[in-house]
Design a protein around this motif. Structure first.
Motif, PDB file in Angstrom:
ATOM      1  N   VAL A  40       0.872  -1.189  -0.158  1.00 31.52           N
ATOM      2  CA  VAL A  40       0.038   0.029   0.066  1.00 31.52           C
ATOM      3  C   VAL A  40       0.802   1.201  -0.017  1.00 31.52           C
ATOM      4  O   VAL A  40       0.544   2.293  -0.645  1.00 31.52           O
ATOM      5  CB  VAL A  40      -0.983  -0.160   0.981  1.00 31.52           C
ATOM      6  CG1 VAL A  40      -1.618   1.115   1.263  1.00 31.52           C
ATOM      7  CG2 VAL A  40      -1.866  -1.303   1.139  1.00 31.52           C
ATOM      8  N   SER A  41       2.029   1.165   0.720  1.00 30.80           N
ATOM      9  CA  SER A  41       2.788   2.424   1.080  1.00 30.80           C
ATOM     10  C   SER A  41       4.110   2.703   0.226  1.00 30.80           C
ATOM     11  O   SER A  41       4.697   3.601   0.319  1.00 30.80           O
ATOM     12  CB  SER A  41       3.126   2.488   2.235  1.00 30.80           C
ATOM     13  OG  SER A  41       4.017   1.394   2.672  1.00 30.80           O
ATOM     14  N   GLU A  42       4.157   2.060  -0.899  1.00 30.19           N
ATOM     15  CA  GLU A  42       5.504   2.095  -1.796  1.00 30.19           C
ATOM     16  C   GLU A  42       5.402   3.280  -2.433  1.00 30.19           C
ATOM     17  O   GLU A  42       6.634   3.830  -2.900  1.00 30.19           O
ATOM     18  CB  GLU A  42       5.495   0.998  -2.870  1.00 30.19           C
ATOM     19  CG  GLU A  42       4.233   0.657  -3.705  1.00 30.19           C
ATOM     20  CD  GLU A  42       4.240  -0.642  -4.436  1.00 30.19           C
ATOM     21  OE1 GLU A  42       3.657  -0.614  -5.460  1.00 30.19           O
ATOM     22  OE2 GLU A  42       5.009  -1.594  -4.007  1.00 30.19           O
ATOM     23  N   LYS A  43       4.162   3.935  -2.835  1.00 30.86           N
ATOM     24  CA  LYS A  43       4.330   5.180  -3.311  1.00 30.86           C
ATOM     25  C   LYS A  43       3.804   6.464  -2.391  1.00 30.86           C
ATOM     26  O   LYS A  43       2.839   6.217  -1.505  1.00 30.86           O
ATOM     27  CB  LYS A  43       3.291   5.169  -4.488  1.00 30.86           C
ATOM     28  CG  LYS A  43       3.217   6.449  -5.220  1.00 30.86           C
ATOM     29  CD  LYS A  43       1.802   6.680  -6.102  1.00 30.86           C
ATOM     30  CE  LYS A  43       2.076   5.797  -7.485  1.00 30.86           C
ATOM     31  NZ  LYS A  43       0.920   5.816  -8.460  1.00 30.86           N
ATOM     32  N   LEU A  44       4.530   7.529  -2.368  1.00 32.80           N
ATOM     33  CA  LEU A  44       4.239   8.670  -1.607  1.00 32.80           C
ATOM     34  C   LEU A  44       2.834   9.224  -1.944  1.00 32.80           C
ATOM     35  O   LEU A  44       2.616   9.096  -3.184  1.00 32.80           O
ATOM     36  CB  LEU A  44       5.298   9.738  -1.602  1.00 32.80           C
ATOM     37  CG  LEU A  44       5.542  10.866  -0.496  1.00 32.80           C
ATOM     38  CD1 LEU A  44       5.637  10.269   0.826  1.00 32.80           C
ATOM     39  CD2 LEU A  44       6.483  11.744  -0.914  1.00 32.80           C
ATOM     40  N   PHE A  45       2.055   9.387  -1.222  1.00 27.53           N
ATOM     41  CA  PHE A  45       0.627  10.144  -1.364  1.00 27.53           C
ATOM     42  C   PHE A  45      -0.206   9.167  -2.286  1.00 27.53           C
ATOM     43  O   PHE A  45      -0.627   9.540  -3.049  1.00 27.53           O
ATOM     44  CB  PHE A  45       0.767  11.493  -2.147  1.00 27.53           C
ATOM     45  CG  PHE A  45       1.678  12.612  -1.356  1.00 27.53           C
ATOM     46  CD1 PHE A  45       1.321  12.882  -0.063  1.00 27.53           C
ATOM     47  CD2 PHE A  45       2.645  13.283  -2.164  1.00 27.53           C
ATOM     48  CE1 PHE A  45       2.169  13.846   0.588  1.00 27.53           C
ATOM     49  CE2 PHE A  45       3.588  14.016  -1.533  1.00 27.53           C
ATOM     50  CZ  PHE A  45       3.359  14.394  -0.127  1.00 27.53           C
ATOM     51  N   ALA A  46      -0.023   7.815  -1.796  1.00 24.80           N
ATOM     52  CA  ALA A  46      -0.860   6.956  -2.575  1.00 24.80           C
ATOM     53  C   ALA A  46      -2.398   7.229  -2.265  1.00 24.80           C
ATOM     54  O   ALA A  46      -2.953   7.406  -1.255  1.00 24.80           O
ATOM     55  CB  ALA A  46      -0.765   5.459  -2.021  1.00 24.80           C
ATOM     56  N   THR A  47      -2.900   7.653  -3.543  1.00 27.76           N
ATOM     57  CA  THR A  47      -4.390   8.016  -3.427  1.00 27.76           C
ATOM     58  C   THR A  47      -5.618   6.890  -2.960  1.00 27.76           C
ATOM     59  O   THR A  47      -5.450   5.864  -3.386  1.00 27.76           O
ATOM     60  CB  THR A  47      -4.891   8.775  -4.531  1.00 27.76           C
ATOM     61  OG1 THR A  47      -4.791   7.949  -5.878  1.00 27.76           O
ATOM     62  CG2 THR A  47      -4.052  10.109  -4.771  1.00 27.76           C
ATOM     63  N   THR A  48      -6.449   7.334  -2.496  1.00 29.96           N
ATOM     64  CA  THR A  48      -7.544   6.353  -2.286  1.00 29.96           C
ATOM     65  C   THR A  48      -8.845   7.212  -2.309  1.00 29.96           C
ATOM     66  O   THR A  48      -9.238   8.386  -2.560  1.00 29.96           O
ATOM     67  CB  THR A  48      -7.410   5.672  -0.842  1.00 29.96           C
ATOM     68  OG1 THR A  48      -8.436   4.818  -0.742  1.00 29.96           O
ATOM     69  CG2 THR A  48      -7.628   6.593   0.178  1.00 29.96           C
ATOM     70  N   VAL A  49     -10.007   6.223  -2.180  1.00 35.83           N
ATOM     71  CA  VAL A  49     -11.432   7.004  -2.187  1.00 35.83           C
ATOM     72  C   VAL A  49     -11.872   6.599  -0.640  1.00 35.83           C
ATOM     73  O   VAL A  49     -11.296   5.592  -0.087  1.00 35.83           O
ATOM     74  CB  VAL A  49     -12.321   6.082  -2.999  1.00 35.83           C
ATOM     75  CG1 VAL A  49     -11.964   6.888  -4.423  1.00 35.83           C
ATOM     76  CG2 VAL A  49     -12.516   4.650  -2.957  1.00 35.83           C
ATOM     77  N   VAL A  50     -12.661   7.169  -0.046  1.00 33.84           N
ATOM     78  CA  VAL A  50     -13.213   6.876   1.218  1.00 33.84           C
ATOM     79  C   VAL A  50     -14.276   5.341   1.305  1.00 33.84           C
ATOM     80  O   VAL A  50     -13.997   4.962   2.118  1.00 33.84           O
ATOM     81  CB  VAL A  50     -14.491   8.005   1.873  1.00 33.84           C
ATOM     82  CG1 VAL A  50     -15.048   7.493   3.090  1.00 33.84           C
ATOM     83  CG2 VAL A  50     -13.640   9.280   1.839  1.00 33.84           C
ATOM     84  N   GLY A  51     -14.768   5.317   0.173  1.00 36.43           N
ATOM     85  CA  GLY A  51     -15.406   4.012   0.271  1.00 36.43           C
ATOM     86  C   GLY A  51     -16.393   3.755  -1.326  1.00 36.43           C
ATOM     87  O   GLY A  51     -16.296   3.042  -1.942  1.00 36.43           O
ATOM     88  N   SER A  52     -17.337   4.789  -1.569  1.00 38.20           N
ATOM     89  CA  SER A  52     -18.271   4.810  -2.227  1.00 38.20           C
ATOM     90  C   SER A  52     -17.986   5.497  -3.651  1.00 38.20           C
ATOM     91  O   SER A  52     -17.005   6.160  -3.504  1.00 38.20           O
ATOM     92  CB  SER A  52     -19.659   5.575  -1.623  1.00 38.20           C
ATOM     93  OG  SER A  52     -19.489   6.922  -1.533  1.00 38.20           O
TER      94      SER A  52
END
Length: 348
Positions: free
Chosen positions: A5-17
């Motif tokens: 998960v952390s191999e990239k700085l500022f790894a983007t994600t969504v809250v869920g929906s």
């Protein structure tokens, strides 16, 4: 977070929906209610074909997140009528045919699960969701569950007569589900706990205890999500500039705290209270249909970096993306990915 998960700085994600397609749900009905009990009439597809349709919508959500450049994706919660009701109404001890009533965060009386016996997890609820997500992406994958404190607050308790006892049994049910979700391939587990802000006095008594019970023995990265209410329902002008229950979450075993920031224009000084947690910071305003430029997103990330080291900041939207037009949601996620890339390059 794990190396994947952390191999990239500022790894983007969504809250869920992510927005459910108009052919899948009645979006006009969706915009009027956040159901706590089942609301089967929201689905446009007959029950015989509903699971197939939800699967197809999930593939669309996965592919659009990937195309937008999101690093840690979800299934878009395509199979859910709301963030909490799918799991809460599947538990033993809940009378879903005869709901209770509680006052919602908006102050209106809302039908909720009625607790009539000891709450237990009957069996898997979201495991197939996670298996399907894992089978359709090679990116890091997150799945969300309603938190035990919030579920207990969203129920009418006619059995325990003890809010803490109810929350702790909810937590045990969540914990059992989490362990199966990890086996199904989840890289990140997120608990949604918006009601700690609604009832901070009670939250201070046992919310951290319940959250830690829910996360007991979990080895993958875990997140606690807070919000002020969906942008589609709660205007930004009525949102406070700070959380009533935030610093206390530093005592949870969760490694990530997820907070809204863009719409409520949160005073980011509160981020200092969360050391040494990672913070999933809302950098996309879902109350504004205008799509942010990557430069605007980069500015919001830089604002967070005044209080957090770069490896502690995870860019995300504010919550409630499911209520947006899908084209707007996609464009905002793409801008977020591009904005994160700007700041990532500046620090490389």
């Amino acid at each position: 977070m794990s190396a994947k998960v952390s191999e990239k700085l500022f790894a983007t994600t969504v809250v869920g929906s992510y927005p459910q397609p108009d052919w899948l749900v009645n979006r006009e009905m969706l915009s009027k209610v956040v159901p706590r009990v089942r609301l089967k009439e929201i689905w446009r597809v007959p029950e015989a074909w509903l699971e197939q349709a939800q699967d197809d919508a999930t593939v669309v959500a996965i592919r659009e997140q990937e195309a937008a450049g999101i690093d840690v994706i979800t299934d878009g919660e395509m199979r859910r009528e709301s963030y909490s009701n799918r799991f809460a109404t599947a538990l033993e001890g809940i009378d879903i045919d005869n709901p209770g009533m509680v006052k919602s965060r908006a102050g209106t009386m809302t039908p909720v699960p009625r607790v009539v016996g000891k709450v237990r997890r009957r069996g898997p609820v979201e495991i197939r969701d996670m298996e399907f997500l894992r089978a359709h992406t090679d990116r890091a994958a997150k799945i969300t569950l309603p938190g035990p404190f919030t579920m207990a607050q969203q129920a009418q308790d006619e059995f325990y007569k003890d809010p803490e006892a109810l929350a702790m049994d909810m937590a045990a049910a969540v914990n059992a589900e989490i362990h199966d979700l990890v086996k199904a391939g989840a890289d990140v587990i997120q608990l949604d706990e918006p009601w700690v802000r609604q009832n901070p006095d009670m939250a201070k008594q046992f919310a951290v205890k319940a959250i830690n019970r829910a996360l007991e023995g979990v080895t993958v990265p875990t997140a606690i999500h807070l919000c002020f209410g969906y942008a589609a329902v709660v205007p930004g002008s009525s949102k406070p500039a700070g959380y009533a229950f935030l610093a206390e979450l530093a005592d949870t075993t969760a490694g990530i705290i997820s907070i809204e920031s863009a719409q409520p224009k949160l005073d980011l000084g509160v981020l200092k209270d969360l050391a040494p947690k990672q913070v999933m910071l809302g950098v996309i305003d879902l109350s504004d249909p205008a799509v942010e430029t990557p430069q605007t997103v980069a500015e919001r990330i830089r604002a967070g970096l005044k209080y957090l080291p770069a490896d502690k900041l995870i860019p995300a939207p504010d919550c409630g993306m499911k209520y947006m037009p899908r084209s707007v949601a996609f464009a905002k996620l793409k801008a977020m990915s591009e904005g994160a890339a700007i700041v990532r390059k500046e620090l490389s």
